[in-house]
Design an enzyme around this catalytic site. Structure first.
Site, PDB file in Angstrom:
ATOM      1  N   SER A  19      -8.268  10.542  -5.788  1.00  0.00           N
ATOM      2  CA  SER A  19      -7.175   9.573  -5.910  1.00  0.00           C
ATOM      3  C   SER A  19      -7.425   8.574  -7.035  1.00  0.00           C
ATOM      4  O   SER A  19      -8.544   8.104  -7.224  1.00  0.00           O
ATOM      5  CB  SER A  19      -7.017   8.817  -4.594  1.00  0.00           C
ATOM      6  OG  SER A  19      -5.984   7.871  -4.713  1.00  0.00           O
ATOM      7  N   LYS A  43      -2.486   8.962  -6.544  1.00  0.00           N
ATOM      8  CA  LYS A  43      -2.946   7.572  -6.644  1.00  0.00           C
ATOM      9  C   LYS A  43      -2.464   6.835  -5.393  1.00  0.00           C
ATOM     10  O   LYS A  43      -1.309   6.991  -4.980  1.00  0.00           O
ATOM     11  CB  LYS A  43      -2.325   6.942  -7.910  1.00  0.00           C
ATOM     12  CG  LYS A  43      -2.518   5.450  -8.014  1.00  0.00           C
ATOM     13  CD  LYS A  43      -3.778   5.091  -8.749  1.00  0.00           C
ATOM     14  CE  LYS A  43      -4.061   3.601  -8.684  1.00  0.00           C
ATOM     15  NZ  LYS A  43      -5.489   3.294  -8.770  1.00  0.00           N
ATOM     16  N   SER A  44      -3.322   6.020  -4.803  1.00  0.00           N
ATOM     17  CA  SER A  44      -2.985   5.344  -3.546  1.00  0.00           C
ATOM     18  C   SER A  44      -1.706   4.516  -3.660  1.00  0.00           C
ATOM     19  O   SER A  44      -1.532   3.756  -4.614  1.00  0.00           O
ATOM     20  CB  SER A  44      -4.124   4.412  -3.129  1.00  0.00           C
ATOM     21  OG  SER A  44      -5.328   5.120  -3.017  1.00  0.00           O
ATOM     22  N   GLY A  70      -7.118  -2.062  -9.693  1.00  0.00           N
ATOM     23  CA  GLY A  70      -6.443  -2.990  -8.791  1.00  0.00           C
ATOM     24  C   GLY A  70      -5.275  -2.351  -8.060  1.00  0.00           C
ATOM     25  O   GLY A  70      -4.285  -3.017  -7.760  1.00  0.00           O
ATOM     26  N   CYS A 126     -11.090   0.536  -1.177  1.00  0.00           N
ATOM     27  CA  CYS A 126     -11.077   0.137  -2.577  1.00  0.00           C
ATOM     28  C   CYS A 126     -11.947  -1.100  -2.771  1.00  0.00           C
ATOM     29  O   CYS A 126     -11.768  -2.099  -2.079  1.00  0.00           O
ATOM     30  CB  CYS A 126      -9.663  -0.155  -3.059  1.00  0.00           C
ATOM     31  SG  CYS A 126      -9.668  -0.657  -4.788  1.00  0.00           S
ATOM     32  N   LYS A 161     -10.830   7.564   3.949  1.00  0.00           N
ATOM     33  CA  LYS A 161     -11.749   7.474   2.807  1.00  0.00           C
ATOM     34  C   LYS A 161     -12.711   6.308   2.987  1.00  0.00           C
ATOM     35  O   LYS A 161     -12.301   5.156   3.071  1.00  0.00           O
ATOM     36  CB  LYS A 161     -10.957   7.309   1.518  1.00  0.00           C
ATOM     37  CG  LYS A 161     -11.849   7.384   0.286  1.00  0.00           C
ATOM     38  CD  LYS A 161     -11.033   7.614  -0.949  1.00  0.00           C
ATOM     39  CE  LYS A 161     -11.899   7.769  -2.176  1.00  0.00           C
ATOM     40  NZ  LYS A 161     -11.091   7.960  -3.377  1.00  0.00           N
ATOM     41  N   ILE A 187     -17.058   9.581  -1.176  1.00  0.00           N
ATOM     42  CA  ILE A 187     -16.882   8.154  -0.972  1.00  0.00           C
ATOM     43  C   ILE A 187     -15.946   7.563  -2.035  1.00  0.00           C
ATOM     44  O   ILE A 187     -15.628   8.238  -3.015  1.00  0.00           O
ATOM     45  CB  ILE A 187     -18.257   7.407  -1.094  1.00  0.00           C
ATOM     46  CG1 ILE A 187     -18.923   7.817  -2.395  1.00  0.00           C
ATOM     47  CG2 ILE A 187     -19.127   7.613   0.097  1.00  0.00           C
ATOM     48  CD1 ILE A 187     -20.254   7.200  -2.705  1.00  0.00           C
ATOM     49  N   GLY A 213     -18.461   8.392 -11.337  1.00  0.00           N
ATOM     50  CA  GLY A 213     -19.118   9.293 -12.280  1.00  0.00           C
ATOM     51  C   GLY A 213     -20.575   9.524 -11.957  1.00  0.00           C
ATOM     52  O   GLY A 213     -21.051   9.202 -10.867  1.00  0.00           O
TER      53      GLY A 213
HETATM   54  C1  LIG Z   1      -9.726   4.773 -12.611  1.00  0.00           C
HETATM   55  C2  LIG Z   1      -9.984   5.022 -11.166  1.00  0.00           C
HETATM   56  C3  LIG Z   1      -9.008   4.685 -10.231  1.00  0.00           C
HETATM   57  C4  LIG Z   1      -9.213   4.910  -8.877  1.00  0.00           C
HETATM   58  N1  LIG Z   1      -8.226   4.613  -7.987  1.00  0.00           N
HETATM   59  C5  LIG Z   1      -8.368   4.941  -6.674  1.00  0.00           C
HETATM   60  C6  LIG Z   1      -7.298   4.780  -5.749  1.00  0.00           C
HETATM   61  O1  LIG Z   1      -6.204   4.337  -6.087  1.00  0.00           O
HETATM   62  N2  LIG Z   1      -7.515   5.130  -4.463  1.00  0.00           N
HETATM   63  C7  LIG Z   1      -8.697   5.649  -4.021  1.00  0.00           C
HETATM   64  O2  LIG Z   1      -8.818   5.978  -2.848  1.00  0.00           O
HETATM   65  N3  LIG Z   1      -9.728   5.826  -4.884  1.00  0.00           N
HETATM   66  C8  LIG Z   1      -9.587   5.484  -6.191  1.00  0.00           C
HETATM   67  N4  LIG Z   1     -10.641   5.698  -7.068  1.00  0.00           N
HETATM   68  C9  LIG Z   1     -11.903   6.244  -6.572  1.00  0.00           C
HETATM   69  C10 LIG Z   1     -11.980   7.758  -6.760  1.00  0.00           C
HETATM   70  O3  LIG Z   1     -10.974   8.426  -6.031  1.00  0.00           O
HETATM   71  C11 LIG Z   1     -13.358   8.307  -6.342  1.00  0.00           C
HETATM   72  O4  LIG Z   1     -13.552   8.058  -4.983  1.00  0.00           O
HETATM   73  C12 LIG Z   1     -14.504   7.700  -7.122  1.00  0.00           C
HETATM   74  O5  LIG Z   1     -14.147   7.481  -8.467  1.00  0.00           O
HETATM   75  C13 LIG Z   1     -15.747   8.578  -7.106  1.00  0.00           C
HETATM   76  O6  LIG Z   1     -15.479   9.882  -7.625  1.00  0.00           O
HETATM   77  P1  LIG Z   1     -15.773  10.298  -9.156  1.00  0.00           P
HETATM   78  O7  LIG Z   1     -17.178   9.934  -9.460  1.00  0.00           O
HETATM   79  O8  LIG Z   1     -15.507  11.761  -9.201  1.00  0.00           O
HETATM   80  O9  LIG Z   1     -14.796   9.531  -9.980  1.00  0.00           O
HETATM   81  C14 LIG Z   1     -10.443   5.466  -8.439  1.00  0.00           C
HETATM   82  C15 LIG Z   1     -11.419   5.799  -9.392  1.00  0.00           C
HETATM   83  C16 LIG Z   1     -11.212   5.606 -10.736  1.00  0.00           C
HETATM   84  C17 LIG Z   1     -12.267   5.990 -11.729  1.00  0.00           C
END
Ligand SMILES: Cc1cc2nc3c(=O)[nH]c(=O)nc-3n(C[C@H](O)[C@H](O)[C@H](O)COP(=O)(O)O)c2cc1C
Ligand SMILES: Cc1cc2nc3c(=O)[nH]c(=O)nc-3n(C[C@H](O)[C@H](O)[C@H](O)COP(=O)(O)OP(=O)(O)OC[C@H]3O[C@@H](n4cnc5c(N)ncnc54)[C@H](O)[C@@H]3O)c2cc1C
Ligand code: FES
Lengths: 300, 257
Positions: A19, A43-44, A70, A126, A161, A187, A213
């Site tokens: 998301s 996206k949430s 945000g 979040c 989540k 997570i 990341g």
């Molecule tokens: C730019 C960005 C925006 C994110 N927005 C949300 C969100 O709206 N809702 C949510 O549950 N997680 C959000 N996340 C978290 C990601 O879904 C994910 O849990 C987190 O980035 C770890 O995974 P990754 O290392 O593959 O990015 C966001 C992450 C990033 C980088």
């Protein structure tokens, strides 16, 4: 070789768009499907329209990727008009929702259910907005949100989540499972901050953000490991998956599917295809025919 | 771990030029590896970060030019020589470089065309704006036709009228049209080019947050403007129903242009 079932939903492979990364418009998540993902998470969305934080909202300094978007979003009512339905794409769609109050989670779940997503994910974790804190850190509140979302989602499976920014992820996992959650997404980003020493200011306009990341991966593996020890429901292991070997590691820790967010930044929108190819190559080399053979293997 | 980095680097403003009533150019003594049509992200600590085209490019110097219109650009306008701003990029794909070109800039869209004009050898340039005060770089190029909507400078009328005339003139050979400006103008130019079966490339603008293909805020149909664009060719533009019609707010909500 990679087909996976998550809460009864058939996925052609276990990679899922996480998301908040690119999942803003319907044509975009349709494209991510064409680029190889097994499923996509939107996206949430919450009960109202939100512009999100001022820029900068994200950066990568070479050691970590931080964001504080945000929770910007068009709000559930605009989204319902914009998306119309969520069951007409080539791949399953997971709708991510959040609210400020517990009732909001219910309202949004009810409205999004009408669009028939394959699954609903409640984002209680979040790290970048003030109302986020209590739900993810308190087992009882997390359970309340779970019950509220379940009550309003009909037969659609619900994932909760979780956040790594807690000391008791096992207690929270147990509480949401007991409250009826069908899956756990582990997570969300880990809380972090960076200061530009020349500007003498934090880079993110929100000052504090979430680490995603590669820098997050070891934390994710530990969380997925802990959650797998505690509950029986499937886990969407998310955080730090960039290459096929990271996905294999996540599955060995106990994940059913693999969320990928920042991986898009590091390797492009076709990261899903690349990771699947790398997973298959590893499986062939290691004579593994199905992911079930290695899922949760480190717990044995 | 993949070695990538996207973080603002604080640079000192080395020179400021007032281009017109509303436009200023900020120069930096820093070498930027940038193609015409690419953009940078400009950070004013504590205020905001926004995309800007590169308007002057030399071996060890670059500049961007802005129209003072809102909070971010009003703050930019107050900065002095020696002040620092954070720069990251360049981002995006850039224009192709082809012969027999006609370059059309509308208002502040001229910023994006300027390094392209420098790279193309003496192309035909059409530079249009609402009025004299909104004209940019109208003295920078030789082979240029200038229009204003109200006739306060150059020809009274629109850039599209000039393009139509030039296309009718058999002595002039135009194989490609490059454009950046208000989307309604660019849409008309793309339509004219389609009618005349000539190639066209346009620079699109949407609200941007990351600039590197993660936030999803700069979408137009299934294209991510900051990485797939901001430059798109006629074929791509013709396959974008939202082009010239809809845009998206910072929240992601779709609205009419
Ligand atoms: C730019 C960005 C925006 C994110 N927005 C949300 C969100 O709206 N809702 C949510 O549950 N997680 C959000 N996340 C978290 C990601 O879904 C994910 O849990 C987190 O980035 C770890 O995974 P990754 O290392 O593959 O990015 C966001 C992450 C990033 C980088
Ligand atoms: C790839 C790209 C390159 C860009 N290059 C440049 C550049 O070289 N120079 C430059 O000045 N800007 C450029 N922009 C636009 C820039 O990023 C800002 O949006 C703009 O400068 C206004 O910022 P602001 O915060 O000052 O105004 P805001 O507070 O955002 O806007 C104030 C008012 O002006 C209106 N407005 C804002 N931008 C425009 C516009 N382009 N046309 C019509 N109305 C507008 C808004 O709707 C609002 O009513 C570029 C944008 C993109 C996506
Ligand atoms: S600005 Fe973030 S995806 Fe384009």
């Amino acid at each position: 070789m990679l087909t996976t079932t998550l809460c009864g939903i058939k996925l052609r492979n276990p990679t899922v768009l996480a998301s908040g990364v690119l999942g803003v418009t319907k044509e975009c998540f349709d494209r991510i499907g064409r680029e190889g993902a097994g499923a996509v998470t939107l996206k949430s969305l919450c009960h109202e329209e939100r512009p999100g934080h001022v820029n900068p909202t994200m950066f990568n300094d070479g050691t970590a990727f931080l964001n504080a978007v945000g929770l910007s979003g068009q709000g559930i009512d605009n989204a319902v008009k914009d998306f119309k339905r969520l069951d007409d794409l080539s791949i399953p769609v997971i709708a991510s929702i959040f609210g400020y109050k517990i009732e909001h989670f219910g309202q949004v779940a009810k409205k999004i259910s009408k669009l028939k997503p394959a699954m609903i994910e409640a984002n209680i974790s979040c790290p970048n907005i003030e109302y986020g804190t209590p739900y993810f850190a308190d087992p009882e509140l997390a359970a309340k949100v779970t019950r509220e979302v379940k009550k309003n989602s009909g037969k659609i499976p619900v994932s909760i989540k979780l956040s790594p920014n807690v000391h008791n992820i096992k207690d929270i996992a147990k509480a949401v499972e007991k409250a009826g959650a069908d899956a756990i997404t582990a997570i969300n980003a880990a809380s972090g901050m960076k200061i530009d020493i020349d500007a003498r200011k934090p880079i993110l306009a929100n000052k504090i953000g979430g680490i995603s990341g590669p820098a997050l991966k070891h934390i994710t593996i530990r969380c997925v490991y802990d959650v797998y020890e505690t509950v029986k429901i499937p886990i969407i292991g998310t955080g730090g998956v960039t290459y096929g070997k990271d996905a294999i590691e996540m599955i060995m820790a106990g994940a059913t599917t693999i969320g990928i967010g920042a991986g898009i930044y590091y390797r492009g929108t076709d990261v899903f295809k690349k990771i699947c190819n790398e997973m298959e190559a590893w499986m062939k080399n290691n004579k593994v025919k199905s992911l079930d053979e290695i899922r949760g293997i480190v717990h044995k | 771990m993949p070695c990538k980095k996207d973080i603002p680097k604080m640079l000192e403003i080395s020179e400021i030029i007032r281009e017109s009533e509303y436009h200023k150019t900020l120069f930096f003594k820093h070498s930027l590896d940038c193609k015409p049509g690419q953009f940078i992200m400009v950070w004013i600590p504590g205020i905001d970060e926004k995309p800007m085209a590169v308007s002057y490019l030399k071996k060890d110097e670059f500049a961007f030019t802005f129209h003072s219109i809102g909070k971010f650009t009003h703050t930019l306008a107050k900065l002095k020589k020696g002040d620092g701003v954070g720069i990251r990029g360049p981002y995006g794909n850039g224009f192709s470089i082809k012969k027999n070109a006609c370059v059309i800039g509308g208002g502040v869209g001229m910023t994006c065309m300027s390094t392209l004009i420098d790279a193309l050898k003496n192309p035909m340039v059409i530079n249009g704006a609402r009025n004299k005060d909104s004209l940019l770089f109208h003295k920078r190029y030789k082979n240029m036709i200038t229009t204003t909507d109200d006739g306060s400078y150059g020809r009274k009328g629109f850039t599209t009228e000039v393009l139509n005339e030039q296309l009718k003139n058999e002595k002039i050979k135009i194989d490609i049209v490059y454009t950046c400006g208000p989307e309604i103008m660019m849409k008309k130019i793309v339509d004219i080019c389609r009618k005349h079966k000539i190639e066209c490339e346009a620079a699109l603008e949407r609200y941007m947050s990351c600039g590197f293909g993660v936030c999803g805020k700069c979408m137009i149909n299934d294209k991510i403007i900051c990485i797939d664009g901001p430059i798109f060719n006629s074929k791509q533009l013709n396959e974008m129903p939202e082009f010239g019609k809809f845009t998206r707010l910072k929240s992601g909500k779709k609205v009419s242009l």
